[in-house]
Structure formats: C-alpha cells, structure tokens
Design a protein around this motif. Structure first.
Motif, PDB file in Angstrom:
ATOM      1  N   TYR B 409       0.800  -1.219   0.000  1.00 18.86           N
ATOM      2  CA  TYR B 409       0.000   0.000   0.000  1.00 18.86           C
ATOM      3  C   TYR B 409       0.837   1.276   0.000  1.00 18.86           C
ATOM      4  CZ  TYR B 409      -3.439   3.447   1.469  1.00 18.86           C
ATOM      5  OH  TYR B 409      -4.236   4.553   1.556  1.00 18.86           O
ATOM      6  N   HIS B 410       1.851   1.321   0.891  1.00 18.83           N
ATOM      7  CA  HIS B 410       2.509   2.593   1.131  1.00 18.83           C
ATOM      8  C   HIS B 410       3.607   2.891   0.136  1.00 18.83           C
ATOM      9  CE1 HIS B 410       0.099   3.240   4.560  1.00 18.83           C
ATOM     10  NE2 HIS B 410       0.394   2.040   5.007  1.00 18.83           N
ATOM     11  N   SER B 425      -3.676   7.434  -6.095  1.00 19.54           N
ATOM     12  CA  SER B 425      -3.691   8.903  -6.127  1.00 19.54           C
ATOM     13  C   SER B 425      -3.425   9.403  -7.530  1.00 19.54           C
ATOM     14  CB  SER B 425      -2.608   9.503  -5.238  1.00 19.54           C
ATOM     15  OG  SER B 425      -2.481   8.786  -4.089  1.00 19.54           O
ATOM     16  N   THR B 428      -6.434   8.863  -9.786  1.00 16.90           N
ATOM     17  CA  THR B 428      -7.522   9.759  -9.423  1.00 16.90           C
ATOM     18  C   THR B 428      -7.229  11.190  -9.844  1.00 16.90           C
ATOM     19  OG1 THR B 428      -8.028   8.358  -7.552  1.00 16.90           O
ATOM     20  CG2 THR B 428      -8.898  10.572  -7.487  1.00 16.90           C
ATOM     21  N   LEU B 429      -6.013  11.659  -9.500  1.00 19.87           N
ATOM     22  CA  LEU B 429      -5.687  13.069  -9.745  1.00 19.87           C
ATOM     23  C   LEU B 429      -5.471  13.366 -11.221  1.00 19.87           C
ATOM     24  CD1 LEU B 429      -3.236  13.904  -6.842  1.00 19.87           C
ATOM     25  CD2 LEU B 429      -5.471  14.926  -7.272  1.00 19.87           C
ATOM     26  N   ASN B 433     -10.250  12.333 -12.215  1.00 15.46           N
ATOM     27  CA  ASN B 433     -10.844  13.638 -11.902  1.00 15.46           C
ATOM     28  C   ASN B 433     -10.928  14.544 -13.133  1.00 15.46           C
ATOM     29  OD1 ASN B 433     -11.148  12.784  -9.333  1.00 15.46           O
ATOM     30  ND2 ASN B 433      -9.627  14.133  -8.403  1.00 15.46           N
ATOM     31  N   VAL B 538     -10.798  -1.557  -1.231  1.00 14.89           N
ATOM     32  CA  VAL B 538     -10.617  -0.328  -0.447  1.00 14.89           C
ATOM     33  C   VAL B 538      -9.269  -0.349   0.276  1.00 14.89           C
ATOM     34  CG1 VAL B 538     -11.482   0.997   1.512  1.00 14.89           C
ATOM     35  CG2 VAL B 538     -13.072   0.089  -0.170  1.00 14.89           C
ATOM     36  N   LEU B 539      -8.879  -1.518   0.768  1.00 16.24           N
ATOM     37  CA  LEU B 539      -7.606  -1.605   1.494  1.00 16.24           C
ATOM     38  C   LEU B 539      -6.439  -1.181   0.600  1.00 16.24           C
ATOM     39  CD1 LEU B 539      -7.857  -4.885   3.599  1.00 16.24           C
ATOM     40  CD2 LEU B 539      -8.061  -2.519   4.356  1.00 16.24           C
ATOM     41  N   SER B 542      -8.022   2.748  -1.465  1.00 16.94           N
ATOM     42  CA  SER B 542      -8.744   3.778  -0.719  1.00 16.94           C
ATOM     43  C   SER B 542     -10.139   3.995  -1.284  1.00 16.94           C
ATOM     44  CB  SER B 542      -8.016   5.121  -0.744  1.00 16.94           C
ATOM     45  OG  SER B 542      -6.763   4.986  -0.171  1.00 16.94           O
ATOM     46  N   VAL B 543     -11.018   4.443  -0.389  1.00 14.02           N
ATOM     47  CA  VAL B 543     -12.374   4.772  -0.810  1.00 14.02           C
ATOM     48  C   VAL B 543     -12.316   5.838  -1.895  1.00 14.02           C
ATOM     49  CG1 VAL B 543     -14.362   6.107  -0.015  1.00 14.02           C
ATOM     50  CG2 VAL B 543     -13.613   4.126   1.281  1.00 14.02           C
ATOM     51  N   GLY B 544     -13.021   5.622  -2.982  1.00 13.92           N
ATOM     52  CA  GLY B 544     -13.031   6.625  -4.041  1.00 13.92           C
ATOM     53  C   GLY B 544     -13.190   6.008  -5.407  1.00 13.92           C
ATOM     54  N   ASN B 545     -12.986   6.853  -6.438  1.00 13.74           N
ATOM     55  CA  ASN B 545     -13.301   6.361  -7.777  1.00 13.74           C
ATOM     56  C   ASN B 545     -12.332   5.288  -8.280  1.00 13.74           C
ATOM     57  OD1 ASN B 545     -11.296   8.233  -8.130  1.00 13.74           O
ATOM     58  ND2 ASN B 545     -12.609   9.723  -9.147  1.00 13.74           N
ATOM     59  N   GLY B 624     -17.337   3.916  -2.616  1.00 13.98           N
ATOM     60  CA  GLY B 624     -17.062   5.342  -2.583  1.00 13.98           C
ATOM     61  C   GLY B 624     -16.790   5.982  -3.918  1.00 13.98           C
TER      62      GLY B 624
END
Lengths: 339, 671
Positions: B409-410, B425, B428-429, B433, B538-539, B542-545, B624
């Motif tokens: 994850y990290h 990220s 999404t970014l 988005n 989700v793990l 992350s929650v989101g698109n 999410g």
C-alpha cells in the motif's frame, strides 16, 4: 444426421424430467406436512418469532441474546432474519417479521405504520442513546488538540486533503442508509472540505483502519453504540449544539449537531395476541450500550458464536434477564422529525 | 443483439453465427457502404448542433430547468403502493398470493433437500453426473458439497440451491415459450427486446423495495427479483437457437408435410437444445450473482454470511462463503451441461465397450442414493451436516491480506510505482478527476448530437436518433452530473480491461498452457460475488473512484480475455497455412492475418466488457466511487425509491447507448 436419434432421447428426458418433477412435488407435499406436524408436536403449535438483523453488529447482539432468552425461557422457536432497514417496516407491518429490537429514527415510517395504520406497535426504548457525529482517531486529537471542536477542523482542513477531494479536505461518510447532514454542515459552517460517501460501512471501516494503522489524519461520520469503538480509540469533534430551531431548518441549511437518537423497538401489532409472553418480553427488553458492545465484541473480535456469546452474557446478568421476563414495559418515545 | 452479461465461452460460440458478419469481407462492405452513404444525415445533425449551440450557449452540462420531476413521480407511485399494500384488491388477491405461492414452493424444495439429508443430496448430484458419463464432474461435486458442510454453511447452501432451482424452473417455463414466440414473430421480438435489455441492465437494487411491498420479504420477493434479473438469456438463446436451425432442415421438414407445431416439436426445438441449455446456464450464473442482494430482503442462504462478514469487516469469512457460491455455480453449470450433452449425444457410442452396462449403472446409482438418504436420516441425524467438523478460511486469509496491504500500500513498497496508494492517487488526480470534469463540462448539445454523429457514422440514421434520444433521456432523468462521474470510470475500466485482457487472450492463444491456468481464475472472477472483494479493493486503493474502477476491472476482465482467445482460435487453418507459406513471422501473422480475422469477436469482447463494467457500477457505488451506483444504493438504503430508479434507468440508457455504438451495423436477419 442425428435428429431422429435425438428425439427418443429427448422424449425420455422429458418423461424422466416429468417423473422427477412429480416426485419432487409429492415429496415436498409430505416433506412440508411432516415437518410442520413434527414442529407442532415439539413446541405445541407456538408460532416462530422472527427478529430482524440489520447491517450493524449491535443489531445482531440484541437478537442473539433475545433469541437465547425467548427459546430457553419462553419456549418459542426464534428465527433471525437478515434484512435491510427499509424492507423491515413493511415486513413488520404484514407480520412476516415479529419485531425489530433496534430502530434508529425512521420518523416517516413511524408516521405511516405506527401512527397511521397501527400495523406496527412502538415497543418502547431499547436503552442506549444513539450518538451520531463527527469523529477522529484519538492519536490525531493528541497531536492536534484543537481538533476537539469544529473550529479546529475548519482551521486544520489541510490535514485531510486526499486525491479524491483535492484541493479540498476529505470528510468520510459511511453507509448510505444512515441519515447524514455532513454536506450541509460543511457548507453552513464554511469548511473547506468535501464529503466522500464510502457507500457502505465496510468500505468506510476499511478506510478508517488503513489510516489508523499508519496513524494518518482522517475525519469521519460515526456513531455509538458500536463495538468498533472498543477496538479502536476514537474521539468526537464538538459541533454547534443541537437545537429544536435548527432541526426545523430545511436539510441543506442545517448548522448544528445531530439530535440524540433514542433507540427504540417495534413489533407487529398482532404479536400480543399470538405470542403474549414474547410481546411482554420485547416490551421489557432493555440494556446499556456497554452490554451490547460486550456481546458484539465477543462475536466480532473473539469469534464466539451467537449462542455462545448470548449464553455468556445471560449467565453473568441473571437479574437483568429476570427483569425482561417479569418487568414492566420500557418507556416510549416517538422518533422526531429529521431522524 | 445481446446486452447480455454473457460470459460463458460456449454461449459466445453460440451467439456468433447470427451476430457476426464473416470476417474481412464484411469489414470491406461496411467501409464501402460508409463511403456511398449520403451525408445529408450528417449535415442535419451538425446543423442541429450549431443551432442549439447558438440557442443554448456554451454552458456546461444539462439545463436543470428542463429536468421534469421524474423522481418525485416515481416516489409517489411507491408511496401509493405503501399505503395500499394491504388493501388494494389487485395486491391482496393477486400479487400477494403469487408471492406466497412462490415463496412456499422454494420452502418446499428446501424441505425436500433437507429430507434427502446431506449424504442423499451429495449422492443424488454426484449420481446424476455419473449417469451422464462424467466421472470427473461427479468427483468435483462430492468435494464441493463437502466444502459446504465443512465451512458450516450446509443449510445456507441448501436454501440457495432451492432458490436457484425454482428460479431456473420458472425461467425455463416462462422463457422457452416466450423465446419460441419471439422467434416466430418479428413483432413479438421487437416488443420483447427492449424489455429484456431493461430487465437485465436495471440493477436489482433499484426495484427491491416495491417488490418487497408487493410480494413480501423472504423467498417470495427474492424469487421474483431473481427471475426478473436472470430470465432474459433463456428467452434470447431459445430465439437464437430456433433461428439458427438451417433453412434446408426446416424445408425438409415441411416437405414431409409437417405442420408448424410438428416442425417446432420434432425439428426446431431438438436442434435448438444446445443454445437453450446455454441459456439455462446463463440463468444460473446471473441468478447466483444476485444471491447477496436477495439477502437484503431476507431470502437467507449464502448471501447472509457475506453480509454478516461485511458488518465486521472480515474478508476471510466473506471469502469462505464466496467460494461456496463459486462452487455452487460450478456444480450447477457442469451438471446441466453434462445432462444436456448426454441427451444430445449420438447413439453411435453404443457399440463401445463399457465396464458396466448403462442399465446396471443406473440401478447402482439409484441404490446408492437410497442408501445415502437412509443413512443420512437414520445415522446422520437429518438434514444438517455434522457440526463438529468446521473449517474456516477467516484467520489465514485476513492475516495474508493485512500482510499484503502492509507491503503493497505505502510509498516505496514497489519499485517505480511506489505502492498501490500512490497508484490510486495518480489515477484519481491525473486521469479520473480531469476526465470526469471534461465529460461533465460538455454542453448538452455537444453530447447529444456528438453521440448522434458517431451513431450515424457507425450504423446510420436510425442508430443516430436512438443514441441521441438516449443521451437526452439521461439529462431528463436528472442524472447528467452523476452519469458523467460513472462514465469516466467506465471508460477507464474499459481501457484497462482492453489493455490487459486482449494481450492476455493473445498470449493464451500462443501458449495454450496459459489458457488452462487462466480458465479457472476467470471462472472465479466472474462468479465470486463482488461484495467479497469490496474490502480488499478499499484496502489497496482507498475509498473513491479508483476503488470503483478496480472492482469493475476485476469483474469485467474475463470476457476480454476469453473472447479474444476464442476469436483467434476460430480462425480457419487454411488462412494460417497461407500466411505461413508466405513466410510470415509470428508478429506479422498476428498483425496481418490473425487479428483482422478475429476482429468481429474482439469487437464483441469490448461490447461485453462494457456491459459487465456497467453491471458493476453498483459495487463501485459501495466503495465510494459515487455516481449512478451510489444513487441506486441510496435509493434502497434511505427509502428514496425515485432517486434509485432514476439512476437505475440512467444506467440502462447508458448501457443501451454504449451497446448500440459498439455493435456496428445491425446484423442482417436470416430470411
């Protein structure tokens, strides 16, 4: 080619299929009659009591304990039925469900079924008061003591920026069936944040756990009683206090904390005649948030079975259980508008 | 045609003849027609766009003042039902009894299964496979059914099995005649098609509440919701099967003086048996995919343990029950196929030497079943599996998952990419988005007429009108903004599926062992309830698109791989030989011969992938990703029937527009 040779086979299939179907119907006829007669003899034609389990663990905790007591002391068969909150109301009205032991709000349904057509009875308060609000992990509060209030959140919004909401801060909402005012609150209180709807409590909890493990900032909609509050340590963020005037505002204009939810029980209106002792028990049933959390915790974390967790609780709370069997009904309080 | 979430490989084979024009020739024809087509239609569309641009300006999105109060109207219908559910005669004397009767028949089948007891059920299913000549299937059935018992979910499995049996029975009883009617009459077919599209693509979440109000909770409502969702493939494939009976065979039948009924019974239906069985298999798959949703209205069964596991965020528990659903799908699929194959098989195998004569085998199996039932009832203590044996995947799965999360994850978990959180990220970014913003900012006229222009170029005037109306409908339903959120995710998931699925399909074609490895994995991906991987998604993301995109990608990958592989494998040997004789290299072969020849199937693969991604929009809403899926979930969760139905219908419209845009020219009907 083989059309002609297939036809006898097809015919045979149809014949066999017909025989099997007929046999099944016959068997089912005697199967169902025998099962009903056998259950009739063992419990003297007592109706099965059906309790609704909703999608939070506390609801299951109520039910396993109630099931244990009803089966053991009142000798009615009990069935626990997984059901969403909305279908639970028409089901209780029609009698396919006997009772729901924890209801959060539902003002509109209450008006339709309890006040309106009397198909559902308010069976009194369950005991715990539902406390909905804004929460953060306690480690975050220790790092940023100002986050104890919404003004602190307003100042520190940058902590909560995520890719999903950038350049704003993220506020995490959970299960879509719970009433939330968070988007309105963020707007009226002027926070530079945006609500992300996790869409399910499972997704919300996974997200919270991930942040928690890494000790990252996160702010979210949450509630008590919830056994998770004993697994993790959360702290509540103070919002402007709840007032009646604020509750009367249109949903988009709300600028105060959530009202307290006096959790209550409902049951089918015919239950007092079909199973009087059970109806009395349900009306008297009440316990504390701590009681409920201890049973939830045993099932969810200690992986005990429902009946084992219930037995453990009942054996260590004999006088409380006795008061459910012989005591008076708990006080009633109707849900208020906006809950 | 199909908007079917078809997955089954054999179903794809069966669909092929009607659906796809033969290879290259057809492509050239399309190109030629495109050039010949008068461009007047295009000019009309562009003119309309210019006029509406002048009139409407460059404001982004759909004018809110045009949106009628559809949602409120839907709500008032639901309210009316709520108020009258126990008084209106049509409900009380017609719908409620139907619901009760259906619910009781499911209960009766459950009783039979319990009476058979667990050894009896296992012997019956395994015996059926043995009689059909499939020993390996029989062994699998025994193992899979023991799994049901060992994980402590025997009785839940039997409830689900009962629900499935009745759902399949009803689907066949209603679906086959409807398919025959549709095959016989063009009018019926035209009338039925949009209804089938609607039933298959409208998320069950959107109509659960009215169904419960009308038919009651539990098996009554559950069976209705299941049949509505799952019946379409039987109707479609019956129709297809009858259409695909060779013209000459039908003529031959006629020349022998058969009347219509005889023709149907003796020629068309027997020859259409294979597609019909495929239809039944599809019904089973689709019915199993609503097991968890049916649990929300109290049907019980294998959906319950999954929902309960979600309440306590226990992926291991959810997976344990999810595997049971996968096994259930495989048992039913293999047994139905085996029996059907046996019925359809030639008698020519009769001469073969067999160890046991068929008659003796039948007697032996019968005896075994009876002994098993007796044993189960006398010794085994009735229907339930011994409770002492209990297996749980929970602890190992959960610790493995948390190990994976801490390593993937990290930051800096993985070289170059950094970790799934960074990947999420970034997507999404930088992609999701902006894409959502761009799509949401399209002025209404550009979206409506632009889609029309694409439709016109692909398939002409009628298609252009259809897709334009579709896009307008999304606006009128008040779902413009949320549809743009969903659309951006659908597009990204589609690109991922194509970018990974098609190369995988090619790789499996080049190297057959890979196909053997992929097959069970793809089977699992398609039958595992999405609720099981909701938490892992989700793990990691992350929650989101991005979580929504990942869930959709996982679910929809299979047809992209399978159909690409299938298209390549179906290329005629002589074409490949010709290529080889010209000394083409492997990549030249792929580029010049194989991919062009497989093109129609690959186009179908993309079409099917989109349909599956759209079917997964609801799950995206549960992690999410927002958009239409979240609206549908809110509709059920918060008693906002109107919102849920509007969003559900917008998903259907989106699916139809996509389907019609990726289908190419309407397939010519056989005369």
């Amino acid at each position: 080619m083989s059309i002609s040779s297939r036809i006898p086979r097809l015919k045979r299939l149809v014949r066999w299929g017909g025989a099997i179907a007929a046999g099944t119907v016959l068997l089912s006829a005697c199967g169902s009659s025998s099962s009903s007669s056998s259950s009739g003899s063992s419990t003297a034609a007592k109706p099965t009591i059906t309790l609704v389990t909703n999608s939070w663990e506390g609801s299951l905790a109520n039910n396993v304990v109630a099931q244990y007591v009803i089966e053991k002391d009142l000798h009615y068969p009990v069935k626990l039925l997984d059901l969403a909150e909305i279908p639970a109301w028409p089901a209780t009205a029609s009698g396919s469900v006997s009772a729901v032991l924890e209801v959060w709000g539902h003002y509109n349904h209450y008006q339709t079924y309890v006040v309106g057509n009397h198909e559902v009875i308010n069976a009194g308060l369950e005991g715990p008061t539902g406390n909905i609000g804004w929460y953060i992990p306690t480690y975050l509060l220790k790092q940023h003591p100002e986050l104890a209030t919404w003004q602190g959140v307003k100042a520190d919004w940058k902590l909560f920026v995520t890719p999903q909401t950038a350049p704003q801060g993220e506020f995490l909402d959970g299960a879509p069936s719970y009433v939330t005012n968070d988007a309105a609150l963020i707007n009226t209180l002027g926070l530079n944040m945006k609500v992300v709807y996790a869409g399910s409590e499972a997704a919300q909890l996974s997200q919270i756990e991930t942040a928690y493990k890494a000790k990252k900032p996160i702010i979210f909609y949450w509630y008590t009683p919830q056994y998770f509050n004993h697994v993790y340590s959360f702290s509540q963020v103070a919002l402007p206090p709840f007032t009646q005037a604020c509750a009367k505002l249109p949903a988009a204009k709300i600028d105060c904390a959530y009202p307290p939810y006096y959790l209550y029980k409902i049951m089918n209106s015919k239950l007092p005649t079909t199973a009087p002792s059970v109806a009395k028990f349900i009306q008297a049933f009440n316990w504390t948030a701590a009681d409920q959390n201890s049973v939830s915790y045993d099932m969810a974390v200690n992986k005990m079975s429902g009946s084992a967790a219930a037995a453990k609780f009942v054996n260590s709370h004999q006088s409380l259980v006795q008061s459910w069997l012989t005591g008076a009904p708990t006080p009633k309080k109707a849900p208020v508008l906006g809950t | 045609m199909t908007v079917v979430a078809e997955s089954n490989e054999r179903a794809e084979v069966a669909l092929k003849p009607v659906q796809l024009p033969p290879g290259e020739r057809a492509n050239k024809l399309v190109a030629a027609k495109l050039l010949q087509r008068p461009y007047s239609g295009l000019f009309v569309l562009l003119l309309a766009m210019v006029i509406s641009a002048i009139y409407g300006g460059f404001q982004s999105g759909f004018p809110t003042s045009w949106v009628p109060n559809v949602t409120t109207w839907f709500n008032s219908v639901a309210n009316w039902i709520t108020v009258h559910q126990n008084t209106a005669p049509f409900f009380v004397h017609f719908l409620t009894p139907i619901g009760n009767w259906l619910g009781n028949s499911v209960n009766a089948v459950t009783d039979v299964l319990n009476w058979l007891s667990w050894p009896g059920v296992i012997a019956l299913f395994a015996g059926t496979a043995v009689l059909a000549g499939k020993w390996r299937v029989a062994i699998f059935v025994v193992i899979a059914m023991f799994y049901f018992g060992l994980i402590g979910l025997w009785s839940a499995s039997m409830s689900t099995l009962a629900l499935m049996s009745v759902a399949v029975l009803i689907s066949v009883v209603l679906g086959v005649p409807l398919g025959i009617a549709a095959a016989a009459s063009r009018v019926v077919e035209e009338a039925i098609r949009p209804i089938l599209d609607l039933m298959q693509m409208l998320p069950a979440y959107a109509y659960l509440v009215p169904i419960v109000l009308l038919f009651g909770i539990g098996n009554s409502g559950g069976i209705i919701a299941t049949v509505i969702y799952a019946i379409a493939p039987v109707i479609r494939l019956t129709m297809l099967g009858i259409h695909s009976v060779p013209y000459e065979t039908v003529e031959a039948g006629k020349s022998f003086g058969s009347n219509k009924w005889q023709l149907l019974r003796k020629v068309q239906l027997p020859m259409a048996l294979k597609p019909i069985v495929l239809g039944i298999n599809q019904v089973i798959m689709m019915a199993l995919s609503v097991v968890v949703i049916a649990s929300l209205v109290g049907t019980g069964g294998l959906g319950d343990p999954i929902l309960q596991a979600l309440n306590i965020v226990d992926v291991g528990d959810a997976l344990t029950a999810g595997v049971a659903i996968v096994f259930m799908a495989m048992i039913l699929d293999r047994i139905v196929s085996a029996v059907a194959e046996n019925v359809g098989r030639n008698v020519s195998t009769k001469g073969q030497k067999q160890l046991i004569s068929p008659r003796n085998l039948r007697i032996a199996v019968g005896a075994l079943v009876i002994v098993a039932i007796a044993l189960g009832n006398v010794v085994g203590g009735g229907g339930s599996f011994p409770a002492g044996l209990s297996l749980s995947l929970s602890a190992p799965v959960n610790s493995f998952l948390s190990f994976l999360q801490s390593h993937l994850y990290h930051f800096s978990s993985i070289p170059v990419i950094g970790g799934t959180s960074n990947l999420s990220s970034f997507t999404t970014l930088e992609i999701l988005n902006p894409l959502t913003r761009i799509i949401g900012d399209f002025p209404w006229w550009l979206a409506i007429f632009g889609t029309g222009v694409i439709g016109y170029l692909i398939a002409g005037w009628r298609r252009a009108v259809l897709v334009s109306i579709g896009v307008t409908a999304i606006g009128l339903l008040g779902m413009w903004t949320d549809a743009s959120v969903t659309l951006s995710q659908v597009l990204v998931a589609l690109v991922l599926c194509v970018a990974i699925g098609i190369p995988l399909g090619i790789a499996a074609y080049w190297w057959p062992p890979l196909e053997k490895v992929l097959r069970p994995i793809l089977d699992v991906l398609q039958t595992m309830p999405a609720f099981v991987y909701l938490i892992p998604v989700v793990l990691f993301f992350s929650v989101g698109n991005m979580a929504g995109v990942t869930a959709s990608f996982v679910y929809a990958l299979a047809p992209a791989v399978r159909l690409t592989n299938l298209g390549l494998r179906q290329i005629k040997v002589d074409m490949i030989e010709a290529g080889n004789s010209f000394g083409a290299t492997r990549f030249q072969m792929l580029r010049k011969v194989e991919l062009p020849a497989a093109r129609p199937t690959i186009v179908l693969a993309i079409n099917q992938t989109i349909m599956l991604v759209l079917a997964e929009v609801i799950v995206a809403g549960l992690v999410g990703a927002g958009g239409l899926g979240y609206d549908v979930v809110v509709g059920l969760g918060r008693d906002e029937f109107g919102l849920g139905l509007s969003a559900g219908l917008a998903i259907v419209v989106l699916g139809i527009v996509f389907d019609r845009l990726t289908q190419g020219r309407p397939a010519g009907r056989r005369s």
